[in-house]
Every structure is written in C-alpha cells, then in structure tokens.
Scaffold this motif. Structure first.
Motif, PDB file in Angstrom:
ATOM      1  N   ARG A   1       0.839  -1.183   0.000  1.00 42.77           N
ATOM      2  CA  ARG A   1       0.000   0.000   0.000  1.00 42.77           C
ATOM      3  C   ARG A   1       0.879   1.240   0.000  1.00 42.77           C
ATOM      4  O   ARG A   1       1.709   1.416   0.889  1.00 42.77           O
ATOM      5  CB  ARG A   1      -0.924  -0.011   1.197  1.00 42.77           C
ATOM      6  CG  ARG A   1      -1.694  -1.340   1.313  1.00 42.77           C
ATOM      7  CD  ARG A   1      -2.830  -1.287   2.279  1.00 42.77           C
ATOM      8  NE  ARG A   1      -4.004  -0.648   1.717  1.00 42.77           N
ATOM      9  CZ  ARG A   1      -4.838  -1.218   0.852  1.00 42.77           C
ATOM     10  NH1 ARG A   1      -4.608  -2.437   0.427  1.00 42.77           N
ATOM     11  NH2 ARG A   1      -5.890  -0.573   0.401  1.00 42.77           N
TER      12      ARG A   1
ATOM     13  N   ALA B   1      -5.397   9.235  -5.272  1.00 43.13           N
ATOM     14  CA  ALA B   1      -5.513   7.823  -5.639  1.00 43.13           C
ATOM     15  C   ALA B   1      -5.959   7.649  -7.087  1.00 43.13           C
ATOM     16  O   ALA B   1      -5.496   6.754  -7.780  1.00 43.13           O
ATOM     17  CB  ALA B   1      -6.476   7.104  -4.696  1.00 43.13           C
TER      18      ALA B   1
ATOM     19  N   THR C   1      -9.168   4.450  -2.243  1.00 37.42           N
ATOM     20  CA  THR C   1      -8.170   3.439  -2.555  1.00 37.42           C
ATOM     21  C   THR C   1      -8.518   2.677  -3.830  1.00 37.42           C
ATOM     22  O   THR C   1      -9.692   2.576  -4.200  1.00 37.42           O
ATOM     23  CB  THR C   1      -8.019   2.450  -1.372  1.00 37.42           C
ATOM     24  OG1 THR C   1      -6.924   1.563  -1.633  1.00 37.42           O
ATOM     25  CG2 THR C   1      -9.280   1.643  -1.120  1.00 37.42           C
TER      26      THR C   1
ATOM     27  N   ASP D   1      -3.507   4.542  -1.541  1.00 38.69           N
ATOM     28  CA  ASP D   1      -4.398   5.023  -0.486  1.00 38.69           C
ATOM     29  C   ASP D   1      -4.261   6.530  -0.337  1.00 38.69           C
ATOM     30  O   ASP D   1      -3.171   7.035  -0.054  1.00 38.69           O
ATOM     31  CB  ASP D   1      -4.061   4.371   0.852  1.00 38.69           C
ATOM     32  CG  ASP D   1      -4.430   2.897   0.917  1.00 38.69           C
ATOM     33  OD1 ASP D   1      -5.063   2.394  -0.028  1.00 38.69           O
ATOM     34  OD2 ASP D   1      -4.074   2.261   1.926  1.00 38.69           O
TER      35      ASP D   1
END
Length: 152
Positions: free
Chosen positions: A83, A89, A116, A130
C-alpha cells in the motif's frame, strides 16, 4: 537487546519478478520509481535491480532455479498487497493503468477513511494507492467490519 540482535530501522521489499528489465520499466512508469543500483551476473544478465519507490527500497530479482522463490503469477496467488499513501488515488491509478497494470480493485471510498484502488504489476504483485480522506475511529471501523461479517 544485544548489539548483534539490534533492530535497524528501515524496511525494504525484495520481490521476485518474471522479467527484471521489463519490471524496472513498469515500476518507473507506473509508480515513479528510480533505479538506485543494478547488480549483474557474470554473463551480464541482471541479478537484482534496486529501486526507490517514494522512499521505499524495492529490490527486483528473477526466480532462482532450485529455490522456492516464485512470482504471484507463477503460483496463482498473492500473499500481500503493498500500500502506497498518495495525494491522489485516482491519478495514481490512471498512471499505473497507463503503464500497463491490471486493475484488481477500482478506486473507491473505503469505510476506513481512504480513497483506494488496487492494481497488479506484470508479475502479479498487488499494489494499492491510499489517499487519506478522513480520520475514522477504531469503533466505527469495527462496527463496519461487524456489519460486513454479518452480511457474508
């Protein structure tokens, strides 16, 4: 802790990829990576390419015959999603898709307070982008998790 077992701060990923050169190009185009070092075998083939992905050290290497190291594509599964916290995003996803990524999860607003989306790199490793939208309490997240579990 004894001096020999002292933990050094920092974290790096070592990912097994199908094609190191192709993967380096993808990481540069999709994630804005920069190459920090390339190690070559005696015949000139790349042994390991070391990258910086927004401060995260990532090493890419091809599968080594005789070991159990394999790519997610070769095994048909992935055990992790990496992540990256990003400012936008949607823009990160567009960049990754333009570089040839496979979309694993479309960009959406998640109940834990981030926007996300998730893609697969050429070897099947999962990368998520994210974007922090809001702070969400542990209680609210747990409540939503309980609702999800009850609904499944």
């Amino acid at each position: 802790m004894s001096q020999s077992s002292e933990i050094v701060r920092g974290f790096a990923l070592h990912l097994v990829v199908e094609d190191v050169d192709k993967s380096v190009s993808w990481y540069q185009a999709a994630l804005g990576a920069t190459v920090t070092r390339v190690l070559r075998m005696p015949g000139g083939a790349v042994a390991t390419a070391e990258l910086d992905v927004h401060g995260l050290a990532v090493a890419l290497a091809a599968p080594v015959p005789g070991t159990k190291l394999a790519t997610p594509s070769a095994t048909g599964t992935s055990v992790a999603a990496y992540r990256l916290v990003v400012a936008d995003a949607d823009a990160a996803m567009r960049q990754a898709v333009a570089a040839g990524s496979t979309v694993s999860a479309e960009v959406h607003d998640a109940f834990w307070g981030v926007r996300t989306g998730e893609i697969l790199d050429p070897s099947g490793h999962r990368w998520a982008f994210d974007q922090q939208l809001r702070e969400v309490s542990v209680e609210e997240i747990e409540k939503r998790l309980a609702e999800l579990v009850a609904g499944s």
